[in-house]
Design an enzyme around this catalytic site. Sequence first.
Site, PDB file in Angstrom:
ATOM      1  N   ASN A  47       0.838  -1.198   0.000  1.00 60.11           N
ATOM      2  CA  ASN A  47       0.000   0.000   0.000  1.00 60.11           C
ATOM      3  C   ASN A  47       0.873   1.247   0.000  1.00 60.11           C
ATOM      4  O   ASN A  47       1.876   1.289   0.690  1.00 60.11           O
ATOM      5  CB  ASN A  47      -0.904   0.031   1.227  1.00 60.11           C
ATOM      6  CG  ASN A  47      -1.888  -1.108   1.244  1.00 60.11           C
ATOM      7  OD1 ASN A  47      -2.114  -1.760   0.240  1.00 60.11           O
ATOM      8  ND2 ASN A  47      -2.471  -1.350   2.395  1.00 60.11           N
ATOM      9  N   GLU A  85      -3.221   0.377  -3.934  1.00 57.47           N
ATOM     10  CA  GLU A  85      -2.614  -0.866  -3.472  1.00 57.47           C
ATOM     11  C   GLU A  85      -1.994  -1.590  -4.651  1.00 57.47           C
ATOM     12  O   GLU A  85      -2.617  -1.738  -5.692  1.00 57.47           O
ATOM     13  CB  GLU A  85      -3.664  -1.766  -2.813  1.00 57.47           C
ATOM     14  CG  GLU A  85      -4.317  -1.126  -1.613  1.00 57.47           C
ATOM     15  CD  GLU A  85      -5.424  -1.986  -1.019  1.00 57.47           C
ATOM     16  OE1 GLU A  85      -5.597  -3.144  -1.453  1.00 57.47           O
ATOM     17  OE2 GLU A  85      -6.124  -1.487  -0.128  1.00 57.47           O
TER      18      GLU A  85
END
Length: 127
Positions: free
Chosen positions: A2, A52
């Site tokens: 992330n 992500e």
Amino acid sequence: ANFSEQVVESFPSDISTGIYYGWACVGNGDVHKMVLSIGWNPFYKNIKKSVETHIIHAFRDDFYGEILSVVIIGYIRSEKSFSSLEALISAIQEDIEEAKRQLDLPEHLKLKEDNFFHLPESKTVNH
């Protein structure tokens, strides 16, 4: 992997949410295929936009704190919610297979070798 809120906020505001494919590199390591999600993750009802990266490679060690370089090459689909975790996992697997197919095309393979992925020594993180 992330990206931090700061990185997410620096993305162009007009980039469409959804699932993308491209290339990713951790530090000065090898370049791998990746799938990238930009959006709100409706299944998890996120209140903050996230970015992500799923690198299509099994790493032996974690790489927390390393520099992650990505090149987004193409768009797979818009983001959507799913009726179950199993349906979400199935869609992710389909996204990965589509990314692999697209990235094997010659015009996409050549980007894997781009100088963008070669960090100057001063930019690498030492453990």
